[in-house]
Design an enzyme around this catalytic site. Structure first.
Site, PDB file in Angstrom:
ATOM      1  N   TYR A   1      -2.201  -1.011  10.417  1.00 47.13           N
ATOM      2  CA  TYR A   1      -2.256  -1.171   8.950  1.00 47.13           C
ATOM      3  C   TYR A   1      -0.943  -0.691   8.320  1.00 47.13           C
ATOM      4  CZ  TYR A   1      -4.083  -0.860   4.156  1.00 47.13           C
ATOM      5  OH  TYR A   1      -4.279  -1.019   2.795  1.00 47.13           O
TER       6      TYR A   1
ATOM      7  N   SER B   1       0.868  -1.188   0.000  1.00 42.28           N
ATOM      8  CA  SER B   1       0.000   0.000   0.000  1.00 42.28           C
ATOM      9  C   SER B   1       0.898   1.230   0.000  1.00 42.28           C
ATOM     10  CB  SER B   1      -0.859   0.012   1.261  1.00 42.28           C
ATOM     11  OG  SER B   1      -1.519   1.252   1.408  1.00 42.28           O
TER      12      SER B   1
ATOM     13  N   LYS C   1       1.799  -3.077   6.313  1.00 41.75           N
ATOM     14  CA  LYS C   1       2.125  -2.884   4.894  1.00 41.75           C
ATOM     15  C   LYS C   1       3.621  -2.603   4.695  1.00 41.75           C
ATOM     16  CE  LYS C   1      -1.981  -3.596   3.202  1.00 41.75           C
ATOM     17  NZ  LYS C   1      -2.236  -4.750   2.314  1.00 41.75           N
TER      18      LYS C   1
HETATM   19  P1  NDP Z   1     -11.894  -5.349  -0.131  1.00 42.81           P
HETATM   20  O1  NDP Z   1     -12.320  -5.255   1.289  1.00 42.81           O
HETATM   21  O2  NDP Z   1     -12.761  -4.798  -1.202  1.00 42.81           O
HETATM   22  O3  NDP Z   1     -11.564  -6.876  -0.501  1.00 42.81           O
HETATM   23  C1  NDP Z   1     -10.728  -7.650   0.303  1.00 42.81           C
HETATM   24  C2  NDP Z   1     -11.158  -9.096   0.236  1.00 42.81           C
HETATM   25  O4  NDP Z   1     -10.273  -9.871   1.077  1.00 42.81           O
HETATM   26  C3  NDP Z   1     -12.575  -9.321   0.786  1.00 42.81           C
HETATM   27  O5  NDP Z   1     -13.311 -10.193  -0.049  1.00 42.81           O
HETATM   28  C4  NDP Z   1     -12.318  -9.958   2.139  1.00 42.81           C
HETATM   29  O6  NDP Z   1     -13.359 -10.789   2.593  1.00 42.81           O
HETATM   30  C5  NDP Z   1     -11.056 -10.753   1.854  1.00 42.81           C
HETATM   31  N1  NDP Z   1     -10.380 -11.142   3.091  1.00 42.81           N
HETATM   32  C6  NDP Z   1     -10.306 -10.444   4.253  1.00 42.81           C
HETATM   33  N2  NDP Z   1      -9.664 -11.173   5.185  1.00 42.81           N
HETATM   34  C7  NDP Z   1      -9.320 -12.344   4.599  1.00 42.81           C
HETATM   35  C8  NDP Z   1      -8.664 -13.504   5.068  1.00 42.81           C
HETATM   36  N3  NDP Z   1      -8.231 -13.613   6.327  1.00 42.81           N
HETATM   37  N4  NDP Z   1      -8.467 -14.525   4.206  1.00 42.81           N
HETATM   38  C9  NDP Z   1      -8.924 -14.455   2.926  1.00 42.81           C
HETATM   39  N5  NDP Z   1      -9.576 -13.388   2.437  1.00 42.81           N
HETATM   40  C10 NDP Z   1      -9.780 -12.345   3.263  1.00 42.81           C
HETATM   41  O7  NDP Z   1     -10.459  -4.651  -0.160  1.00 42.81           O
HETATM   42  P2  NDP Z   1      -9.550  -4.072  -1.362  1.00 42.81           P
HETATM   43  O8  NDP Z   1      -9.832  -4.785  -2.617  1.00 42.81           O
HETATM   44  O9  NDP Z   1      -9.609  -2.610  -1.319  1.00 42.81           O
HETATM   45  O10 NDP Z   1      -8.123  -4.480  -0.790  1.00 42.81           O
HETATM   46  C11 NDP Z   1      -7.296  -5.479  -1.365  1.00 42.81           C
HETATM   47  C12 NDP Z   1      -5.904  -5.221  -0.871  1.00 42.81           C
HETATM   48  O11 NDP Z   1      -5.473  -3.925  -1.311  1.00 42.81           O
HETATM   49  C13 NDP Z   1      -5.743  -5.211   0.653  1.00 42.81           C
HETATM   50  O12 NDP Z   1      -4.518  -5.833   0.999  1.00 42.81           O
HETATM   51  C14 NDP Z   1      -5.675  -3.730   0.991  1.00 42.81           C
HETATM   52  O13 NDP Z   1      -4.991  -3.478   2.171  1.00 42.81           O
HETATM   53  C15 NDP Z   1      -4.937  -3.209  -0.225  1.00 42.81           C
HETATM   54  N6  NDP Z   1      -5.090  -1.786  -0.474  1.00 42.81           N
HETATM   55  C16 NDP Z   1      -6.321  -1.237  -0.648  1.00 42.81           C
HETATM   56  C17 NDP Z   1      -6.434   0.138  -0.866  1.00 42.81           C
HETATM   57  C18 NDP Z   1      -7.753   0.793  -1.036  1.00 42.81           C
HETATM   58  O14 NDP Z   1      -7.781   2.050  -0.952  1.00 42.81           O
HETATM   59  N7  NDP Z   1      -8.829   0.087  -1.274  1.00 42.81           N
HETATM   60  C19 NDP Z   1      -5.244   0.996  -0.917  1.00 42.81           C
HETATM   61  C20 NDP Z   1      -3.994   0.304  -0.756  1.00 42.81           C
HETATM   62  C21 NDP Z   1      -3.933  -1.046  -0.541  1.00 42.81           C
HETATM   63  P3  NDP Z   1     -14.450 -10.152   3.616  1.00 42.81           P
HETATM   64  O15 NDP Z   1     -15.016  -8.950   2.932  1.00 42.81           O
HETATM   65  O16 NDP Z   1     -15.412 -11.259   3.858  1.00 42.81           O
HETATM   66  O17 NDP Z   1     -13.647  -9.765   4.851  1.00 42.81           O
END
Ligand code: NDP
Length: 257
Positions: A162, A147, A166
């Site tokens: 967080y 991130s 990261k």
């Molecule tokens: P979302 O919340 O849209 O999607 C994340 C997915 O990961 C969800 O389906 C969630 O399931 C799943 N998940 C959570 N915990 C687990 C676990 N223990 N095992 C397996 N799956 C899991 O997030 P984003 O798409 O935005 O984020 C994806 C990545 O990008 C993350 O690592 C985030 O930190 C990173 N990121 C995001 C940014 C943003 O602004 N959106 C910016 C920078 C980095 P459920 O919903 O059921 O928990």
């Protein structure tokens, strides 16, 4: 081989953790479009199945696999399931992550641990399981989602766990890249800026801050998940054969100021 051919992933197999929605879902679609089989891996199996059936229309093999990335047995089983189904594992997008916003002085140990477990330990466990398989096969490409929070401290929201998780991902990726460089397993990360996904758009703490972020962002907006597709497809395949240990910041210059 021409550059567009080097960007193709025909015949390869990839997994995407956190693949059910958000960045993972968008990247999973791009990997399919580039020709790869894809395992949509998520703790939310129902949503992963929905995503997998949508992606099946793109013409490559797509399965949904239920897996909590913090559970080593589930992670190892997830890789076994994929290899049994498709015959190999060539690309791992270790992307599942969560964000919480507690002031440091109030955060409980459990709240701290949860974020570190999913965001850092989860990337280690999935990269380790993928790396073992790739070493045995003779190579592969691992991409983790770090991130911009690996590089800066976001404000005004408090999110020390967080940010630390990261920054840990970034250094983990460099470490694995060095350890596995001679084994033909490349390891890189992407560092997105703010992206419009549920992680932001369903957080009561973050929603009111979006307009503030836009005001200080050079591009005046947050990003879309599809704006991360190309960099992951590039890192997944032959086009990035000399790229390992690298981090790609995709943030509309947010961290440049
Ligand atoms: P979302 O919340 O849209 O999607 C994340 C997915 O990961 C969800 O389906 C969630 O399931 C799943 N998940 C959570 N915990 C687990 C676990 N223990 N095992 C397996 N799956 C899991 O997030 P984003 O798409 O935005 O984020 C994806 C990545 O990008 C993350 O690592 C985030 O930190 C990173 N990121 C995001 C940014 C943003 O602004 N959106 C910016 C920078 C980095 P459920 O919903 O059921 O928990």
């Amino acid at each position: 081989m021409g550059i567009l051919e080097k960007m193709r992933l025909d015949g390869k197999t990839a997994f995407v953790t956190g693949g059910a929605r958000g960045i993972g879902k968008s990247v999973a679609a791009a990997l399919c479009e580039a020709g790869s089989n894809v395992a949509v891996v998520d703790v939310d199996y129902q949503e992963a199945e929905k995503t997998a059936s949508e992606l099946q229309t793109l013409g490559t093999g797509v399965i949904a696999v239920s897996c909590d990335v913090t559970d080593q047995d589930q992670v190892n089983q997830m890789v076994r399931t994929i290899v049994e189904h498709f015959g190999s594992l060539d690309v791992a997008f270790c992307n599942a992550g969560i964000c919480t916003n507690y002031p440091a002085e109030e955060m409980t140990f459990e709240q701290w641990k949860k974020v570190i477990d999913v965001n850092l330990t989860g990337v280690f466990l999935t990269a380790q399981a993928a790396g073992k398989q790739m070493i045995q096969q003779g190579g592969g490409s691992i991409i983790a989602t770090a991130s911009m929070s690996a590089h800066i401290v976001n404000v005004p929201q408090p999110q020390c766990a967080y940010n630390a998780s990261k920054a840990g991902v970034r250094q983990l990726v460099k470490s694995l890249a060095v350890e596995w460089a001679q084994k033909n397993v490349r390891v890189n990360s992407i560092s997105p800026g703010y992206i419009g996904t549920d992680l932001v758009l369903s957080s009561p703490t973050l929603i009111p801050l979006i307009e503030q972020w836009k005001k200080v962002s050079p591009m005046g907006r947050i990003g879309r998940p599809d704006e991360l597709q190309a960099v992951v497809v590039y890192l997944a395949g032959e086009a990035s054969s000399f790229t390992t240990g690298s981090d790609f910041v995709v943030d509309g210059a947010f961290t440049s100021i």
